[in-house]
Design a protein around this motif. Structure first.
Motif, short mmCIF file in Angstrom:
data_model
loop_
_atom_site.label_atom_id
_atom_site.label_comp_id
_atom_site.label_asym_id
_atom_site.label_seq_id
_atom_site.Cartn_x
_atom_site.Cartn_y
_atom_site.Cartn_z
N LEU B 73 29.59 5.95 25.06
CA LEU B 73 31.16 5.99 24.71
C LEU B 73 31.86 4.73 25.36
CD1 LEU B 73 31.73 9.73 25.13
CD2 LEU B 73 32.54 8.09 23.23
N LEU B 74 31.51 4.34 26.87
CA LEU B 74 32.03 3.44 27.38
C LEU B 74 31.94 2.07 26.52
CD1 LEU B 74 30.71 4.06 31.06
CD2 LEU B 74 33.05 3.95 30.22
N ALA B 75 30.67 1.87 25.83
CA ALA B 75 30.51 0.80 25.09
C ALA B 75 31.49 0.46 24.26
CB ALA B 75 29.14 0.76 24.65
N ARG B 76 32.47 1.54 23.84
CA ARG B 76 33.40 0.94 22.87
C ARG B 76 34.49 0.04 23.34
NH1 ARG B 76 33.85 5.06 18.62
NH2 ARG B 76 32.09 6.61 19.00
N GLY B 101 26.00 -3.47 14.88
CA GLY B 101 26.46 -3.10 16.00
C GLY B 101 28.11 -2.26 15.77
N LEU B 102 28.53 -2.72 14.45
CA LEU B 102 29.96 -2.32 14.10
C LEU B 102 29.73 -0.90 13.51
CD1 LEU B 102 31.35 -5.27 12.26
CD2 LEU B 102 32.40 -3.98 13.93
N GLU B 103 28.44 -0.34 13.00
CA GLU B 103 28.38 0.90 12.44
C GLU B 103 28.86 1.96 13.39
OE1 GLU B 103 24.45 2.20 10.44
OE2 GLU B 103 25.15 0.07 9.48
N ILE B 104 28.50 1.76 14.52
CA ILE B 104 28.88 2.81 15.64
C ILE B 104 30.50 2.86 15.96
CG2 ILE B 104 28.31 3.75 17.78
CD1 ILE B 104 25.67 1.56 17.26
N GLY C 176 26.33 0.21 22.16
CA GLY C 176 26.87 1.85 21.80
C GLY C 176 25.92 2.55 21.05
N VAL C 177 24.69 2.07 21.06
CA VAL C 177 23.55 3.17 20.33
C VAL C 177 23.22 4.18 21.58
CG1 VAL C 177 21.27 3.14 19.32
CG2 VAL C 177 22.50 1.11 19.12
N GLU C 178 23.49 5.46 20.78
CA GLU C 178 23.30 6.75 21.74
C GLU C 178 21.82 6.83 22.41
OE1 GLU C 178 25.85 10.01 21.16
OE2 GLU C 178 26.02 9.07 19.13
N PHE C 179 21.20 5.90 23.04
CA PHE C 179 20.07 6.22 23.48
C PHE C 179 20.13 7.24 24.75
CE2 PHE C 179 18.34 2.46 21.76
CZ PHE C 179 17.43 3.07 21.17
N ASP C 180 21.28 7.54 25.22
CA ASP C 180 21.38 8.39 26.49
C ASP C 180 21.73 9.80 25.66
OD1 ASP C 180 23.82 7.50 25.23
OD2 ASP C 180 24.73 6.78 27.06
N THR C 181 21.46 10.13 24.25
CA THR C 181 21.36 11.35 23.75
C THR C 181 20.48 12.19 24.30
OG1 THR C 181 21.50 12.55 21.65
CG2 THR C 181 19.97 10.73 21.80
N LYS C 182 20.61 13.44 24.31
CA LYS C 182 19.80 14.68 24.93
C LYS C 182 18.70 15.00 23.76
CE LYS C 182 20.90 15.23 29.31
NZ LYS C 182 22.39 14.89 29.42
N ASN C 183 19.39 14.91 22.62
CA ASN C 183 18.45 15.07 21.23
C ASN C 183 17.19 14.19 21.05
OD1 ASN C 183 17.68 15.71 18.78
ND2 ASN C 183 19.52 16.16 17.80
#
Lengths: 281, 269, 253
Positions: B73-76, B101-104, C176-183
């Motif tokens: 989230l901070l990465a935004r 990178g943009l997709e997110i 921003g890739v969610e590797f910190d997800t718990k899933n």
């Protein structure tokens, strides 16, 4: 001694030559700095010196390269390796062991150095690189600068007459970079080893190298004593090579007609130049 | 916008890598982070975007406690360019890499395409090329392009010019300076004092996990004692100025030194 | 940073054993777990492993290995326990699932075996210098050096890959890739595209290693070029005897 006679090489599949008509003689005991922008052919030249080009990487090879009289087209890399050692860019990739001592032993064992001689060689190589205390340490625990010295020691143990290094300080901070160059200087002066080093940090080359070669698009455009080459600072800049800021300042002063002397390459000379310009403080 | 409040950090079992760090970075600053390898610079940057969480103290990024918010989230708002572009690049064309990178960050596909085109133009990159065949400098540019595509407010750069030649160095730094001029806040680790002198406005100096210097680059660069403690040497022109003394001690760049000399000469005539 | 399989320097009894003996011992312990059907023997082997780890000063690491293996085991345990349909039903669950006494016993043994068999290999790698394994295979068993070198390199690359993967995941999290997800499943799906950078960096690395080895006379090496001898000492025979006893117990019960 290394002699390159109109040497050229094009990787198979590539459009242009990575090396293009290079003629150069590297005398015994030289300390040669090799600089140029990326893609200028510096790494390929290192590969050629070690025989990796043309034996490992295929392509069009022309001209002649003699390392201590051995024609690199006819002699295998491991034969050339007896007189010429190489340290490449990726320092983690080229380690073959997990402990410093084993890394040094690797080459010695391979080349069949007599057992009674091995211990002395290991100790001497570690001492020359200034890392005797690291002998039993795990390589994964070492800093980048220490690993670089291990790689150098692994080569010096084989007692080559020539050592070729491709950007040994690429990932190091200023202090560790200087230490690596101090080690090279020691090998050069105390042990008479010929050093050929690719380096982007021009200030290090100005301080430690005796001769400088500048490459651009596969060609050797300048070669000579460091201070002589620096006189062509404009040509170096055009080739995308950094030059010391005092040299840039000197060129600007020349353009203003304020300075007609030789271009300085370090602080001391810069200071001298400023006094000549007539600025006393 | 980024605030460290008495931050300590220690990897397991080792003695602390960062000790009691406090500083604030304000919007629009260009801050250089100086220090030896192993002094804790990379750790500090990873704390700033939440990849690492402090063992004690607090890190506030855009008002969020990094300990409470997910890094993704901070990465935004925080862009992070790593030393090694190969760890970031995972697509087989430059365009896909930037879009990945943009997709997110952006839901609208058309907006993504537009932003991607903007980046390709800014970096004069061809979108169809395969990044893996490109030089280290070009790959570094692609990595930076895909970080910038998301328009971060704070950009953290971990030795962005390592392994690049002088020309590539200047290209990357030129783009970073442009961004800074447009209002992006920059935090940059660098060992190259010439680059720091040319681009940064403020410098933080770290030694053995402690903040030993914080001030304008012009001031830090003249403090040879402080730099020495972090085993750094000042850039050449300020060092030359310091040796000459008098008015020259103020000179910071080649241009400044030159105009000072011309001024002195003019006065003498 | 140190990987969980990296060599830990030391001079304990375990460290000083002949590498070949360490290798044999590890395999004997593994084998014992598979020939026996007795839960207690397997538990005993685990305990023996921990004791050995303690004597070599790597108890903490052994626990860490155990805990990460436990996570995997828990998953396998759940799968196994529903798979076995024979035996007396102990617990009836919805969806036609049930747990039997045989299933419970079998799954437990399966998981214990997994733990007991993986631990000695991990321990062996922790107390053996990586290059000693191929070296001793060449000198004592006459394995061609080139094969042994490949084996050694493979072992050495495991922690390097792990490190590289951690770096790649870090870089992706920062964008921003969610590797910190718990899933767990989401994480696996996110990991797939990262195989490309890992592969590229690995290939580069291996290529660099190959060139560097070639230039240091890799192809010149013969069977006799090893510098280090690996003589057997009394402690080696003692250790082998100990291993044989464990194996004998495992076969008998």
């Amino acid at each position: 001694m290394i002699e390159l006679k109109n040497l050229g090489f094009r990787y198979s599949g590539a459009e242009r030559h990575a090396l293009d008509g290079i003629s150069l003689t590297i005398e015994d005991g030289a300390f040669l700095g090799l600089i140029g922008s990326s893609g200028a052919g510096k790494s390929t030249l290192c590969y050629a010196l070690s025989g990796i080009v043309p034996h490992h990487y295929r392509g069009d090879f022309y001209g002649e390269l003699l390392v201590e009289g051995m024609d690199s087209a006819e002699h295998r890399p491991e034969e050339i390796a007896r007189v010429l050692g190489c340290v490449f860019q990726d320092i983690d990739g080229q380690m073959v062991a997990s402990v410093v001592e084993d890394e040094i032993l690797f080459g010695l064992e391979n080349f069949g150095v007599p057992r009674e001689e091995i211990e002395g060689r290991v100790a001497e190589a570690l001492a020359a690189a200034g890392i005797s205390e690291l002998r039993c340490r795990a390589i994964s625990d070492l800093s980048g600068g220490q690993k670089q010295k291990v790689a150098i020691a692994a080569i010096t143990a084989l007692r080559p007459k020539i050592i070729v290094l491709d950007e040994p300080t690429g990932e190091l901070d200023p202090r560790s970079s200087r230490r690596v160059f101090e080690t090279l200087k020691e090998l050069n002066e105390q042990y008479g080893v010929t050093i050929v080093v690719v380096e982007q940090k021009i200030m290090l080359l100005c301080e430690f190298a005796k001769r400088l070669a500048v490459m651009e698009e596969g060609k050797l455009i300048l070669e000579g004593e460091v201070r002589e080459v620096l006189q062509s600072a404009g040509r170096m800049e055009a080739a995308g090579v950094n030059i010391p800021r005092v040299t840039t300042l000197a060129r600007a002063l020349r353009e203003e007609g304020l300075y007609g002397g030789r271009l300085p390459l370090n602080l001391e000379e810069g200071e001298k130049m400023m006094r000549e310009v007539g600025l006393s403080c | 916008m980024l605030e460290f409040q008495r931050v300590c950090f220690g990897y397991e079992s080792e003695s602390a890598t960062l000790k009691d760090l406090s500083f604030t970075i304000n919007e629009g600053e260009f801050v250089a982070l100086l220090g030896e390898n192993g002094a804790g610079k990379s750790t500090l940057c990873r704390l700033a975007n939440g990849l690492l969480k402090p063992s004690s103290g607090r890190v506030l990024a855009f008002g969020n406690d990094t300990g409470q918010v997910k890094t993704s989230l901070l990465a935004r708002d925080i862009g992070f360019l790593f030393q090694n572009p190969d760890r970031q690049i995972c697509q087989s064309s430059v365009r896909d890499e930037i879009l990945f990178g943009l997709e997110i960050a952006l839901d609208d596909a058309a907006a993504r395409q537009a932003r991607c085109d903007e980046m390709l133009q800014l970096f004069s990159l061809s979108g169809e090329r395969d990044p893996f065949g490109m030089s280290r400098g070009e790959r570094q540019q692609i990595a930076l392009a895909s970080v910038l595509a998301r328009a971060p407010k704070l950009l953290i750069l971990d030795e962005p010019t390592t392994g690049l030649d002088y020309r590539e160095c200047m290209t990357i730094m030129g783009i970073i300076a442009q961004l800074h001029a447009r209002g992006t806040t920059i935090l940059m680790i660098s060992h190259d004092m010439e680059i720091v002198a040319d681009f940064a406005g403020r410098a933080l100096v770290i030694s053995e996990g402690r903040l030993i210097g914080d001030g304008p680059v012009r001031q830090i660069m003249r403090d040879e004692g402080l730099l020495g403690r972090a085993s750094l040497l000042p850039a050449q022109i300020p060092a030359l100025g310091a040796r000459l003394g008098g008015p020259y001690a103020e000179a910071f760049s080649v241009e400044e030194m030159l105009s000072l000399i011309l001024e002195q000469k003019g006065a003498a005539r | 940073m140190k990987g969980i399989l990296d060599y830990v320097p030391g001079s304990s009894f375990l460290h000083r054993l002949n590498p070949l003996v360490k290798l044999l011992l590890a395999f004997v312990l593994c084998a014992s777990c598979f020939v026996t059907g007795n839960h207690f023997i397997v538990l005993g082997v685990i305990a023996l492993n921990l004791a050995l780890a303690f004597s070599a000063g790597i108890f903490g690491r052994a626990l860490k290995m155990l805990s990460s293996l436990l996570k995997l085991s828990a998953l396998l345990f759940l799968v196994q326990i529903f798979f076995v349909r024979e035996g007396q039903i102990l617990l009836q669950l919805p969806l036609g699932l049930y747990i039997t006494d045989l299933g419970l016993s079998f799954s437990l043994l399966f998981v214990l075996r997994l733990l007991a068999a993986a631990l000695p290999l991990g321990l062996m790698l922790s107390v053996t210098q990586t290059s000693d394994i191929p070296n001793v295979l060449v000198r004592k068993l006459g394995l061609p050096y080139q094969y042994a070198f490949v084996l050694g390199t493979a072992i050495r690359f495991i922690p390097l890959f792990a490190q590289e993967m951690a770096g790649i995941m870090e870089a992706q999290t920062a964008r921003g890739v969610e590797f910190d997800t718990k899933n767990f499943f989401k994480k696996v799906a996110l990991l797939l595209p990262l195989c490309a950078p890992l592969l590229v960096s690995s290939v580069r690395r291996i290529e660099g290693g190959a060139i560097s080895a070639e230039l240091r006379g890799f192809y010149l090496r013969g069977r006799k070029s090893g510098y280090k001898d690996y003589p057997f000492a009394l402690r080696d025979f003692g250790a082998l005897l100990g291993g044989a006893c464990v194996l004998a117990l495992a076969v008998l019960f």
